[in-house]
Design an enzyme around this catalytic site. Structure first.
Site, mmCIF file in Angstrom:
data_model
loop_
_atom_site.group_PDB
_atom_site.id
_atom_site.type_symbol
_atom_site.label_atom_id
_atom_site.label_comp_id
_atom_site.label_asym_id
_atom_site.label_seq_id
_atom_site.Cartn_x
_atom_site.Cartn_y
_atom_site.Cartn_z
ATOM 1 N N HIS A 1 0.814 -1.219 0.000
ATOM 2 C CA HIS A 1 0.000 0.000 0.000
ATOM 3 C C HIS A 1 0.848 1.270 0.000
ATOM 4 C CE1 HIS A 1 -3.832 1.800 -0.104
ATOM 5 N NE2 HIS A 1 -4.476 0.907 0.626
ATOM 6 N N ARG A 2 2.146 1.163 0.269
ATOM 7 C CA ARG A 2 3.016 2.336 0.172
ATOM 8 C C ARG A 2 3.199 2.747 -1.282
ATOM 9 N NH1 ARG A 2 8.283 0.056 3.022
ATOM 10 N NH2 ARG A 2 7.783 -1.517 1.443
#
Length: 408
Positions: A381-382
Site C-alpha cells: 500500500h506504500r
C-alpha cells in the site's frame, strides 16, 4: 608459487555462502575452466571453475561448510613438485579469515563456559528428582521448582510430573518423545527465505484484492494450440503460460502496478520482468521471464520450461532469478482455491493463482456451468493504492477471459 582459490561472489549482494561440495580432492591435477567445487547461494547451487592450472595442494574449507565469507581462502593450488613447507607458509600468511573464525569459536566457547558457571552459582537450592521425572519435565517444559515432590525427602518422581500436568486443564501439556521428530539443519536457501518473508510481513503494509475469471475460452484456445503442435513435444502450452502473458499485458496497460518502494522514491519499471515461483527441494525460487510483454505465447512457454528445469536442477545463474518487478505464485495444481501470498520484496505485488473449478454462474439471466479461476493480488500500500490494484486486476481478467487479445 602457490595460488589462492577464494570464495567467489556469485552476485553483487552476496556476502557469504555455503561450500556444498568439493569435486576435486587434495593431490588432484586441475586444469583451467575445470569445475572444482559447488557453492550454495541463497537461491541456487553454482559451480566454481578453476582459473589456473596446478595441483590442488590443500583444501582449507571442507565441504558442507556454512556461512563462508566471500573472498576468504578456501583452497590452494601449487605447481608440480612445489615444496610443502612453502605451501604451509603461504597458507599461514593468507588464511587470516580461518584464524578469525577459529578465534570467534574459541571466544564463544569461553563465553558459554562462563554462562554455565554463572548458572551453577545461582542454583543454590538443589532440586532432587528422579531421572524419569527430569526427562518428563524437560519434554513438557515444566519447571521442577514449581512441582511438589511426593517421594522420600521431597524427591520429585514421575507421578508428580504427571499430576502437575493434569492438575490444571489450562496448562495441560501433551508429551512428545524427542524420538518422534527429526531435525534437519536449515540450509542457506531456507534461512534467506525465512528472513525475507518475515521482513516482508513485518515491514510491508499488505492489502489484498480478489477476482474470479472465467477460463473456458482460454482452455479451448490452449487445446487448439497444443493440437497444432502435437508432433512437437517441446511446445506444450500450460495455463500458467497464459497467466504469465496476461499479467505482462496487464502491466503494460497499467504501468503504475509495475513498481517498487525505496525510501527516496517509488521506482516505476520500464521493462516487464515477471518472477514465477517454482517449488524446489530446498524451498522456493523465482526465475524471471524478462520482457514478458514482448514475447508470444510459444516463446514464453519454451523459456519458462527451460527456467523451471534449471531451477529444479539448481543451475540458475544469478541474472536469471535476481530482480523482477512482479511475482506470480500458482498453487492451483494442488487444488488450492485461493490464498494470500507474501510480497517478494522489493517488488510491490504478487498474485496468488488458485485452481480452476466448475461452478454455477449467472449469465444473461441464465444459470450455466463455467470454469472459474480465483486470483488474489497482494499489494504494497506504500506503492500501490486500491484503485490501481483494481484496475490491474480488471485488465488481467479481460486478457485471461479473452485470450485472443494476447495472441494478436
Amino acid at each position: 608459487m602457490p595460488i589462492k582459490i577464494l570464495m567467489p561472489a556469485l552476485s553483487p549482494t552476496m556476502r557469504e555462502g555455503n561450500l556444498a561440495r568439493w569435486l576435486k580432492k587434495e593431490g588432484d591435477k586441475v586444469n583451467p575452466g575445470e569445475v572444482i567445487a559447488e557453492i550454495e547461494t541463497d537461491k541456487a547451487t553454482m559451480e566454481v571453475e578453476s582459473v589456473d592450472e596446478g595441483i590442488l595442494a590443500k583444501i582449507i574449507i571442507p565441504q558442507n561448510s556454512q556461512n563462508v565469507p566471500v573472498n576468504s581462502l578456501i583452497a590452494v593450488l601449487s605447481e608440480e613438485g612445489e615444496d610443502k613447507a612453502d605451501i604451509d607458509s603461504f597458507i599461514a600468511q593468507n588464511n587470516s579469515v580461518s584464524l578469525s573464525l577459529k578465534t570467534d569459536a574459541t571466544l564463544k566457547k569461553s563465553n558459554d563456559s562462563i554462562t554455565n558457571v554463572e548458572g551453577i552459582k545461582h542454583d543454590s537450592n538443589k532440586i532432587f528428582a528422579s531421572p524419569l521425572a527430569k526427562r518428563l519435565a524437560k519434554i513438557g517444559d515444566i519447571r521442577l521448582e514449581n512441582v511438589q515432590g511426593s517421594g522420600p525427602h521431597g524427591r520429585i518422581v514421575k507421578q508428580d510430573i504427571l499430576s502437575y500436568d493434569s492438575s490444571t486443564s489450562s496448562n495441560k501439556i501433551v508429551y512428545r518423545d524427542t524420538e518422534e521428530y527429526r531435525s534437519v539443519p536449515n540450509n542457506n536457501i531456507r534461512k534467506i527465505i525465512a528472513k525475507r518473508l518475515l521482513e516482508s510481513k513485518q515491514t510491508v503494509p499488505h492489502f489484498y484484492l480478489s477476482i474470479e475469471c472465467n477460463v473456458d475460452k482460454l482452455l479451448d484456445v490452449r487445446e487448439d494450440i497444443n493440437k497444432s503442435f502435437s508432433e512437437d513435444k517441446v511446445t506444450k502450452i500450460s495455463v500458467n503460460d497464459f497467466i504469465i502473458l496476461a499479467v505482462a499485458k496487464a502491466l503494460q496497460e497499467v504501468p503504475n502496478a509495475n513498481a517498487s518502494w525505496s525510501e527516496d522514491a517509488i521506482r516505476y519499471y520500464n521493462n516487464v520482468d515477471i518472477s514465477v515461483a517454482v517449488a524446489i527441494e530446498n524451498g522456493i525460487v523465482t526465475p524471471i521471464v524478462k520482457d514478458a510483454n514482448k514475447k508470444n505465447i510459444i516463446e514464453l512457454s519454451r523459456e519458462m520450461k527451460t527456467l523451471i528445469k534449471k531451477a529444479k536442477d539448481n543451475k540458475l545463474t544469478p541474472i536469471e532469478f535476481q530482480g523482477g518487478g512482479f511475482t506470480i505464485s500458482n498453487l492451483g495444481m494442488y487444488g488450492i482455491k485461493n490464498f494470500n501470498a507474501i510480497i517478494n520484496t522489493p517488488q510491490s505485488c504478487i498474485m496468488g493463482v488458485g485452481a480452476s473449478t466448475k461452478r454455477a454462474i449467472v449469465k444473461n439471466d441464465q444459470i450455466i456451468i463455467a470454469t472459474i479461476m480465483d486470483v488474489t493480488l497482494s499489494a504494497d500500500h506504500r506503492v500501490i493504492d486500491g484503485a490501481v490494484s483494481a484496475e490491474f486486476l480488471a485488465s488481467f481478467k479481460r486478457f485471461i477471459e479473452n485470450p485472443v487479445l494476447m495472441l494478436i
